[in-house]
Design a protein around this motif. Structure first.
Motif, PDB file in Angstrom:
ATOM      1  N   ASN A  93      40.588  39.770  33.987  1.00 54.41           N
ATOM      2  CA  ASN A  93      40.230  40.382  32.707  1.00 54.41           C
ATOM      3  C   ASN A  93      39.932  41.861  32.888  1.00 54.41           C
ATOM      4  O   ASN A  93      39.927  42.377  34.011  1.00 54.41           O
ATOM      5  CB  ASN A  93      39.052  39.654  32.054  1.00 54.41           C
ATOM      6  CG  ASN A  93      37.792  39.655  32.910  1.00 54.41           C
ATOM      7  OD1 ASN A  93      37.484  40.662  33.567  1.00 54.41           O
ATOM      8  ND2 ASN A  93      37.057  38.547  32.924  1.00 54.41           N
ATOM      9  N   ASP A  94      39.665  42.548  31.794  1.00 54.22           N
ATOM     10  CA  ASP A  94      39.436  43.993  31.838  1.00 54.22           C
ATOM     11  C   ASP A  94      38.204  44.349  32.656  1.00 54.22           C
ATOM     12  O   ASP A  94      38.166  45.400  33.323  1.00 54.22           O
ATOM     13  CB  ASP A  94      39.297  44.542  30.417  1.00 54.22           C
ATOM     14  CG  ASP A  94      40.601  44.469  29.636  1.00 54.22           C
ATOM     15  OD1 ASP A  94      41.674  44.388  30.289  1.00 54.22           O
ATOM     16  OD2 ASP A  94      40.560  44.501  28.389  1.00 54.22           O
ATOM     17  N   GLU A  95      37.199  43.515  32.620  1.00 53.62           N
ATOM     18  CA  GLU A  95      35.988  43.780  33.387  1.00 53.62           C
ATOM     19  C   GLU A  95      36.278  43.767  34.896  1.00 53.62           C
ATOM     20  O   GLU A  95      35.737  44.585  35.653  1.00 53.62           O
ATOM     21  CB  GLU A  95      34.915  42.741  33.044  1.00 53.62           C
ATOM     22  CG  GLU A  95      33.571  43.012  33.699  1.00 53.62           C
ATOM     23  CD  GLU A  95      32.515  42.006  33.282  1.00 53.62           C
ATOM     24  OE1 GLU A  95      31.490  41.902  33.992  1.00 53.62           O
ATOM     25  OE2 GLU A  95      32.719  41.312  32.264  1.00 53.62           O
ATOM     26  N   VAL A  97      39.125  44.576  36.274  1.00 54.17           N
ATOM     27  CA  VAL A  97      39.859  45.802  36.577  1.00 54.17           C
ATOM     28  C   VAL A  97      38.897  46.980  36.704  1.00 54.17           C
ATOM     29  O   VAL A  97      39.001  47.797  37.622  1.00 54.17           O
ATOM     30  CB  VAL A  97      40.921  46.081  35.494  1.00 54.17           C
ATOM     31  CG1 VAL A  97      41.594  47.438  35.744  1.00 54.17           C
ATOM     32  CG2 VAL A  97      41.965  44.976  35.471  1.00 54.17           C
ATOM     33  N   ARG A  98      37.936  47.066  35.799  1.00 51.86           N
ATOM     34  CA  ARG A  98      36.958  48.164  35.853  1.00 51.86           C
ATOM     35  C   ARG A  98      36.132  48.092  37.141  1.00 51.86           C
ATOM     36  O   ARG A  98      35.815  49.131  37.743  1.00 51.86           O
ATOM     37  CB  ARG A  98      36.051  48.114  34.630  1.00 51.86           C
ATOM     38  CG  ARG A  98      36.728  48.598  33.344  1.00 51.86           C
ATOM     39  CD  ARG A  98      35.719  48.829  32.246  1.00 51.86           C
ATOM     40  NE  ARG A  98      35.085  47.599  31.813  1.00 51.86           N
ATOM     41  CZ  ARG A  98      35.549  46.805  30.854  1.00 51.86           C
ATOM     42  NH1 ARG A  98      36.665  47.133  30.205  1.00 51.86           N
ATOM     43  NH2 ARG A  98      34.908  45.705  30.519  1.00 51.86           N
ATOM     44  N   GLU A 101      38.257  49.419  39.945  1.00 51.10           N
ATOM     45  CA  GLU A 101      38.386  50.873  39.833  1.00 51.10           C
ATOM     46  C   GLU A 101      37.130  51.569  40.347  1.00 51.10           C
ATOM     47  O   GLU A 101      37.203  52.655  40.931  1.00 51.10           O
ATOM     48  CB  GLU A 101      38.648  51.258  38.375  1.00 51.10           C
ATOM     49  CG  GLU A 101      40.059  50.915  37.907  1.00 51.10           C
ATOM     50  CD  GLU A 101      40.291  51.230  36.442  1.00 51.10           C
ATOM     51  OE1 GLU A 101      41.468  51.304  36.032  1.00 51.10           O
ATOM     52  OE2 GLU A 101      39.299  51.385  35.697  1.00 51.10           O
ATOM     53  N   GLN A 111      48.515  48.859  37.833  1.00 51.82           N
ATOM     54  CA  GLN A 111      48.926  47.938  36.761  1.00 51.82           C
ATOM     55  C   GLN A 111      50.299  48.293  36.209  1.00 51.82           C
ATOM     56  O   GLN A 111      50.767  47.675  35.256  1.00 51.82           O
ATOM     57  CB  GLN A 111      47.885  47.941  35.636  1.00 51.82           C
ATOM     58  CG  GLN A 111      46.517  47.406  36.043  1.00 51.82           C
ATOM     59  CD  GLN A 111      45.513  47.456  34.916  1.00 51.82           C
ATOM     60  OE1 GLN A 111      44.971  48.513  34.595  1.00 51.82           O
ATOM     61  NE2 GLN A 111      45.270  46.300  34.292  1.00 51.82           N
ATOM     62  N   LYS A 132      49.332  40.711  37.810  1.00 54.74           N
ATOM     63  CA  LYS A 132      49.150  41.853  36.921  1.00 54.74           C
ATOM     64  C   LYS A 132      48.341  42.967  37.572  1.00 54.74           C
ATOM     65  O   LYS A 132      48.017  43.960  36.916  1.00 54.74           O
ATOM     66  CB  LYS A 132      48.450  41.402  35.629  1.00 54.74           C
ATOM     67  CG  LYS A 132      49.222  40.379  34.818  1.00 54.74           C
ATOM     68  CD  LYS A 132      50.575  40.922  34.376  1.00 54.74           C
ATOM     69  CE  LYS A 132      51.362  39.888  33.586  1.00 54.74           C
ATOM     70  NZ  LYS A 132      52.718  40.370  33.238  1.00 54.74           N
TER      71      LYS A 132
END
Length: 556
Positions: A93-95, A97-98, A101, A111, A132
């Motif tokens: 999920n986006d969390e 990925v953050r 990073e 990505q 992904k």
């Protein structure tokens, strides 16, 4: 005693060599396996079935794009064994990925669709995942932080080196996070006295070879894929290569490693000692485990000094029996200077000559049934050459070789090696190819090639080549396109035959995804049980390179 005609031939060869002739001629138990296999099929056929054909890369690509990370199962191989996505694994999920990073910086969290296609697809273009996210750590601490988080979140991970593997071991099966070691490519130290090199796992093998060459040393490992493969991947797959005959396997040459476990624990086993008898030598668990027990981040390896005298001969033999006898004589007569003994059949030679740019036949007068490449490496040029020439003349006299050429410079030696190293590329250019990397007793090795030709007839071009000195056959079946009917004629026959003759279904390529469920052809159920217990101890959530090495049933 070498006769006068042979000596005259040698003088003629030498004369021609001086005149610049490019290639001087030298004229002149099944039941237990079945039970395990049936159990695997029972264990795997359940749940939602969305099947991607293993031998139809284009269809696989289209379906992968359509399904994305929602793919639940895939079918690989002729036995229709389903590989299901482990429902225990979380989805990215986006969390997540953050978080990555924050550890690596945005530029090392990939990505981009184009870059992900490369990371998701194996060299053979047979296996295609749907990851992904590609992560590019630069330090061991970053690898540790990544795995600690992935283990906590139960995100599956695929470690990736140069992605040159041939059994689907270095690419995702579903939506696993790809952790690339490419950015960890530093040579840390080199000791000229001991010949011990310490480097990071992302070092490209060819770069290490070049570094050592400048230092007056060589790598004990040499592969056709050296321009792309990385030392961490080499160690993780226990890669064999072209000179194992002389220098042995990585189990003998790797002195120490640093590895990161699934929970982020860093195991510092980066010894630079040739002797260390203090209990269990755990590094051997990670050599050949294909990233399923931990990610190798650093390696120390013993490298031999570069010797000044290297000779390469390319020879023709009338039959496989002559190749075997030639190997026996080479071991007796060349002894300590013998560094490689490779063979290829006429089908392999034809493929290279017809599909590989720059390849040409050093023995152009006729096509022979078998070819052998012999390399010697020593420290006394005069003595080594005399020994090799005496061996070649004796072999001609005993009719073990029917023709041959002795390289006179590095360019000729390289052109000889191209004929052997270029076979995989030639096979790819010829069309579809089914590849099998097998260890078989030398006297029986080529029988499998002949039996496979009888089974397939004119439907396929069956090619045999490999490391004869190691008993390692590369059996390849070349066809215009992938065909399930042909595959059903190859498998499981090739594995049953190998098991029956007490061979190994993987000599140097590993098991990966392709052979994970076929492990019982080479390992007993008791052995696999112990392997599984080690996997569960070091990676209890099974996040490291899932669906590979061990059969699906053993970790369900």
């Amino acid at each position: 005693m070498v006769n006068r005609n042979c000596r005259a031939t040698l003088r003629l060869v030498t004369l021609i060599n001086r005149q610049g002739h490019p290639h001087p001629p030298l004229s002149s138990s099944p039941s237990g396996i079945d039970a395990c296999w049936k159990q695997l099929q029972r264990n795997n056929v359940h749940g939602e079935h969305k099947i991607v054909s293993f031998f139809s890369p284009l269809a696989s690509s289209l379906k992968t794009r359509q399904w994305g990370v929602n793919i639940q199962s895939r079918c690989y191989g002729s036995a229709s064994v389903l590989v299901q996505r482990n429902p225990k694994f979380s989805k990215l999920n986006d969390e997540d990925v953050r978080y990555f990073e924050g550890i690596l910086g945005a530029k090392n969290v990939i990505q981009d669709d184009e870059k992900l296609i490369t990371a998701n697809t194996d060299w053979m273009r047979k296996y295609k995942g749907s990851s992904k996210l590609l992560l590019q750590p630069r330090t061991t601490d970053q690898v540790s932080e990544i795995l600690k988080y992935c283990n906590f979140r139960c995100l599956a991970v695929v470690p990736q080196g140069g992605n040159t593997g041939l059994v689907g071991g270095s690419v995702p099966v579903f939506d696993e996070v790809v952790v690339s070691l490419s950015a960890m490519s530093k040579i840390i130290s080199f000791d000229k006295v001991s010949g011990i090199l310490v480097c990071e796992a992302g070092c490209i093998l060819e770069n290490i070879i070049s570094f050592l060459d400048n230092e007056g040393f060589i790598m004990p490992l040499d592969l056709g894929a050296k321009g792309s493969c990385q030392i961490g991947g080499n160690v993780s797959t226990n890669a064999g290569g072209l000179r194992l005959l002389r220098y042995g396997s990585l189990h003998g040459n790797v002195l120490g490693i640093e590895a990161v476990l699934a929970d982020g624990t860093v195991l510092d086993m980066l010894k630079t000692l040739r002797k260390d008898n203090t209990g269990y030598d755990l590094k051997h668990l990670f050599i050949g485990s294909e990233g399923s027990l931990g990610i190798v981040t650093k390696v120390s390896i013993l490298t031999p000094p570069k010797l000044s005298s290297v000779n390469v001969a390319f020879l023709a033999c009338k039959d496989y029996s002559s190749c075997q006898k030639l190997l026996q004589e080479a071991r007796r007569k060349l002894g300590e200077i013998l560094s490689a003994f490779e063979f290829l059949d006429s089908n392999a030679m034809n493929l290279v000559l017809n599909h590989l740019e720059g390849a040409r036949n050093p023995l152009p007068t006729s096509l022979h049934n078998f070819y052998v490449l012999i390399e010697t490496t020593g420290s006394d040029e005069s003595s080594d050459k005399q020994k090799l020439e005496a061996f070649l003349l004796g072999s001609m006299e005993n009719e073990l070789i029917s023709d041959g050429a002795l390289a006179q410079d590095i360019n000729q030696a390289s052109s000889f090696w191209l004929l052997r190293e270029g076979i995989p590329e030639a096979l790819m250019r010829a069309g579809a190819v089914y590849k099998y990397d097998l260890s078989i007793p030398v006297e029986k090795m080529y029988n499998l090639v002949e039996e496979m030709r009888s089974r397939l007839g004119n439907d396929a071009n069956v090619v045999g080549y490999g490391h004869l000195g190691d008993g390692n056959l590369h059996l390849n079946v070349s066809t215009p396109q992938y065909d399930d009917k042909i595959l059903s004629q190859i498998e499981p026959f090739v594995y049953e035959w190998t098991s029956k003759h007490h061979g190994s279904i993987s000599a140097e390529h590993g098991l990966g995804l392709m052979k994970a469920n076929k492990i019982f052809y080479s390992k007993s159920p008791e052995t696999v049980k112990v392997m599984t217990s080690i996997k569960k101890l070091l990676d209890p959530n099974h996040i490291l390179n899932p669906y590979k090495v061990l059969p699906c049933s053993s970790i369900s």
